[in-house]
Enzyme design. Structure first.
Site, PDB file in Angstrom:
ATOM      1  N   CYS A  13       0.823  -1.206   0.000  1.00  0.00           N
ATOM      2  CA  CYS A  13       0.000   0.000   0.000  1.00  0.00           C
ATOM      3  C   CYS A  13       0.861   1.262   0.000  1.00  0.00           C
ATOM      4  O   CYS A  13       1.801   1.381   0.787  1.00  0.00           O
ATOM      5  CB  CYS A  13      -0.913  -0.010   1.220  1.00  0.00           C
ATOM      6  SG  CYS A  13      -1.949   1.452   1.348  1.00  0.00           S
ATOM      7  N   GLU A  69      -6.182   3.945   9.243  1.00  0.00           N
ATOM      8  CA  GLU A  69      -6.837   2.784   9.850  1.00  0.00           C
ATOM      9  C   GLU A  69      -7.929   3.310  10.774  1.00  0.00           C
ATOM     10  O   GLU A  69      -7.630   3.869  11.847  1.00  0.00           O
ATOM     11  CB  GLU A  69      -5.795   1.938  10.607  1.00  0.00           C
ATOM     12  CG  GLU A  69      -6.380   0.883  11.539  1.00  0.00           C
ATOM     13  CD  GLU A  69      -7.413  -0.041  10.883  1.00  0.00           C
ATOM     14  OE1 GLU A  69      -7.179  -0.529   9.767  1.00  0.00           O
ATOM     15  OE2 GLU A  69      -8.472  -0.255  11.503  1.00  0.00           O
ATOM     16  N   SER A 107     -13.746  -0.333   6.866  1.00  0.00           N
ATOM     17  CA  SER A 107     -12.772  -1.366   6.528  1.00  0.00           C
ATOM     18  C   SER A 107     -11.583  -1.280   7.477  1.00  0.00           C
ATOM     19  O   SER A 107     -11.054  -0.205   7.729  1.00  0.00           O
ATOM     20  CB  SER A 107     -12.313  -1.157   5.085  1.00  0.00           C
ATOM     21  OG  SER A 107     -11.302  -2.080   4.753  1.00  0.00           O
ATOM     22  N   SER A 119      -9.693  -6.420   5.981  1.00  0.00           N
ATOM     23  CA  SER A 119      -8.651  -6.589   4.957  1.00  0.00           C
ATOM     24  C   SER A 119      -7.790  -7.766   5.364  1.00  0.00           C
ATOM     25  O   SER A 119      -6.796  -7.596   6.062  1.00  0.00           O
ATOM     26  CB  SER A 119      -7.786  -5.327   4.865  1.00  0.00           C
ATOM     27  OG  SER A 119      -8.558  -4.244   4.419  1.00  0.00           O
ATOM     28  N   LEU A 120      -8.173  -8.965   4.947  1.00  0.00           N
ATOM     29  CA  LEU A 120      -7.427 -10.155   5.371  1.00  0.00           C
ATOM     30  C   LEU A 120      -6.213 -10.378   4.459  1.00  0.00           C
ATOM     31  O   LEU A 120      -5.098 -10.443   4.920  1.00  0.00           O
ATOM     32  CB  LEU A 120      -8.349 -11.375   5.368  1.00  0.00           C
ATOM     33  CG  LEU A 120      -7.707 -12.652   5.899  1.00  0.00           C
ATOM     34  CD1 LEU A 120      -7.450 -12.558   7.390  1.00  0.00           C
ATOM     35  CD2 LEU A 120      -8.582 -13.873   5.593  1.00  0.00           C
ATOM     36  N   ASN A 124      -3.596  -2.995  -7.353  1.00  0.00           N
ATOM     37  CA  ASN A 124      -3.273  -1.782  -8.095  1.00  0.00           C
ATOM     38  C   ASN A 124      -1.804  -1.491  -7.909  1.00  0.00           C
ATOM     39  O   ASN A 124      -1.300  -1.524  -6.793  1.00  0.00           O
ATOM     40  CB  ASN A 124      -4.083  -0.603  -7.557  1.00  0.00           C
ATOM     41  CG  ASN A 124      -5.551  -0.876  -7.701  1.00  0.00           C
ATOM     42  OD1 ASN A 124      -6.012  -1.252  -8.762  1.00  0.00           O
ATOM     43  ND2 ASN A 124      -6.283  -0.711  -6.614  1.00  0.00           N
ATOM     44  N   CYS A 179      -7.602   1.772  -4.716  1.00  0.00           N
ATOM     45  CA  CYS A 179      -7.197   1.293  -3.398  1.00  0.00           C
ATOM     46  C   CYS A 179      -5.686   1.177  -3.322  1.00  0.00           C
ATOM     47  O   CYS A 179      -5.049   0.624  -4.211  1.00  0.00           O
ATOM     48  CB  CYS A 179      -7.736  -0.113  -3.141  1.00  0.00           C
ATOM     49  SG  CYS A 179      -9.488  -0.195  -2.954  1.00  0.00           S
TER      50      CYS A 179
HETATM   51  N1  SAH Z   1      -6.689   0.456   7.027  1.00  0.00           N
HETATM   52  C1  SAH Z   1      -7.975   0.020   6.554  1.00  0.00           C
HETATM   53  C2  SAH Z   1      -8.570   0.991   5.596  1.00  0.00           C
HETATM   54  C3  SAH Z   1      -7.855   1.110   4.257  1.00  0.00           C
HETATM   55  S1  SAH Z   1      -8.913   0.414   3.135  1.00  0.00           S
HETATM   56  C4  SAH Z   1      -7.859  -1.383   6.041  1.00  0.00           C
HETATM   57  O1  SAH Z   1      -6.767  -1.930   6.075  1.00  0.00           O
HETATM   58  O2  SAH Z   1      -8.863  -1.970   5.661  1.00  0.00           O
HETATM   59  C5  SAH Z   1      -8.002   0.254   1.735  1.00  0.00           C
HETATM   60  C6  SAH Z   1      -8.141  -1.127   1.119  1.00  0.00           C
HETATM   61  O3  SAH Z   1      -7.313  -1.180  -0.041  1.00  0.00           O
HETATM   62  C7  SAH Z   1      -7.635  -2.193   2.061  1.00  0.00           C
HETATM   63  O4  SAH Z   1      -8.343  -3.384   1.902  1.00  0.00           O
HETATM   64  C8  SAH Z   1      -6.226  -2.318   1.571  1.00  0.00           C
HETATM   65  O5  SAH Z   1      -5.639  -3.491   2.003  1.00  0.00           O
HETATM   66  C9  SAH Z   1      -6.427  -2.242   0.075  1.00  0.00           C
HETATM   67  N2  SAH Z   1      -5.205  -1.939  -0.665  1.00  0.00           N
HETATM   68  C10 SAH Z   1      -4.092  -1.367  -0.199  1.00  0.00           C
HETATM   69  N3  SAH Z   1      -3.164  -1.302  -1.162  1.00  0.00           N
HETATM   70  C11 SAH Z   1      -3.715  -1.827  -2.272  1.00  0.00           C
HETATM   71  C12 SAH Z   1      -3.245  -2.022  -3.607  1.00  0.00           C
HETATM   72  N4  SAH Z   1      -2.042  -1.644  -3.979  1.00  0.00           N
HETATM   73  N5  SAH Z   1      -4.106  -2.573  -4.492  1.00  0.00           N
HETATM   74  C13 SAH Z   1      -5.352  -2.924  -4.115  1.00  0.00           C
HETATM   75  N6  SAH Z   1      -5.837  -2.763  -2.875  1.00  0.00           N
HETATM   76  C14 SAH Z   1      -5.026  -2.235  -1.961  1.00  0.00           C
END
Ligand code: SAH
Length: 341
Positions: free
Chosen positions: A117, A162, A193, A216-217, A292, A334
């Site tokens: 991320c 978060e 999330s 977000s598992l 992404n 995302c």
């Molecule tokens: N911290 C929270 C909120 C962020 S939500 C969480 O972890 O759920 C953002 C979502 O996008 C999360 O599911 C995260 O894991 C996902 N995400 C992060 N980087 C990404 C990427 N490069 N491609 C696709 N999804 C991604």
């Protein structure tokens, strides 16, 4: 000076009485703040100039502004918001035929440093105040009407940060978005999330949380998941599963499991089996997310892997959706949100 929106209703009532104003002014002012989403004193049209002066002499608005907006070829719009202290956060509007989903941030930066991320690379800067979370909705809702002729129908707390690490402000923002004194949205149109902080999930359940919960598992192997998401180090799958079960028992809600498919990393049929076992004790639906591109070095799973992964889960009667990426050309998808890019 204090932000007018940072004081409580009781404090505002006391201020009005002390300044010789009638009680009904309280309701009028709060309507402007929470129903109409006023961003400054001038917008409050039915408030007398005299009262406005008194308010202005004692309070201010810590304004959130749209600094830039870029629109993707697919209609998705990314917003960079400038906060009163010069920090920046991002929000996204994602239109489909029937809805407009707003993706909002809960923190400036993020402490989690998940390896895939982009936001994590910023580190954690500060929590958003609940009014700054609320402002993202108000400002994007106005733009949504201009861009798509429709107001926002759904909200996801999936922007920067978060949410469970900014628990109180997030809960207060949800309250403002859902209560009749505020935006009156149905809680079922909101999804929070989280990376899955067990204590926070339990707290949500105890606090009568009404929106949907997404976890977000991304990996159903406990040891491997720690490499992907280092923050999960201090917590076992058992703790996580217990908290999800607790959440389900208390709220009756099905939990959404988000699973980011990374090529040759977590996308084999064996990984799908592990996911099935993880989910077994909990009523869930699964959203498979396309990766992404960021600078992380991971790659998107090829279609063939995705198909086999889905086939396996469906053979076990799990509900599976594939979430195709939107707004990639403007780095609004995302995991691509990173300060001012
Ligand atoms: N911290 C929270 C909120 C962020 S939500 C969480 O972890 O759920 C953002 C979502 O996008 C999360 O599911 C995260 O894991 C996902 N995400 C992060 N980087 C990404 C990427 N490069 N491609 C696709 N999804 C991604």
């Amino acid at each position: 000076m204090n932000d007018l929106r940072h004081i409580t209703s009781d404090e505002l009532a006391t201020f009005l009485v002390e300044n010789g104003e009638k009680k009904f002014r309280l309701g009028q002012i709060e309507d402007w703040l929470w129903k109409k989403g006023a961003q400054n004193f001038d917008e409050m049209r039915n408030i007398s100039t005299d009262l406005k002066k008194k308010l202005q002499g004692n309070f201010t608005f810590f304004n959130t502004q749209i600094e830039t907006m870029v629109q993707s070829q697919d209609g998705t719009a990314k917003f960079i918001f400038l906060l009163h202290d010069g920090q920046r956060i991002e929000g996204v509007l994602i239109p489909t035929e029937t809805r407009v989903t707003a993706c909002i941030s809960s923190q400036v930066g993020c402490a989690l440093r998940c390896s895939f991320c982009a936001t994590g690379t910023m580190g954690f800067i500060r929590n958003l105040h609940f009014t700054e979370i609320f402002d993202q909705f108000i400002l994007m809702n106005r733009k949504s009407q201009e861009l798509y002729n429709q107001t926002i129908t759904n909200i996801v707390y999936m922007g920067m940060g978060e949410p469970l690490m900014n628990y109180e402000n997030v809960m207060r923002s949800i309250d403002l978005l859902t209560s009749p004194k505020g935006q009156g949205l149905s809680p079922s149109r909101i999804t929070l999330s989280t990376v899955g902080i067990s204590m926070g999930i339990r707290r949500l359940a105890d606090d009568g949380f009404k929106p949907d919960l997404a976890l977000s598992l991304h990996c159903a192997d406990e040891v491997k998941r720690r490499r992907l998401m280092p923050v999960t180090e201090h917590q076992t799958f058992e703790m996580l599963q217990d908290s999800l079960q607790y959440f389900h028992q208390k709220t009756g809600k099905r939990i959404t499991i988000e699973y980011l498919l990374l090529k040759n990393w977590n996308d084999s049929v064996n990984d799908a089996k592990r996911l099935f076992h993880f989910c077994r004790p909990i009523p869930v639906k699964i959203n498979l997310i396309e990766y992404n591109s960021t600078d992380s070095g991971f790659e998107r799973s090829p279609e063939e892997h995705v198909r086999q992964f889905v086939d396996f889960l469906e053979s076990k009667n799990l509900i599976v959706n594939i979430r195709h990426s939107r707004g990639q050309d403007i780095a609004a998808a995302c995991g691509q949100l990173v300060k001012g890019k």
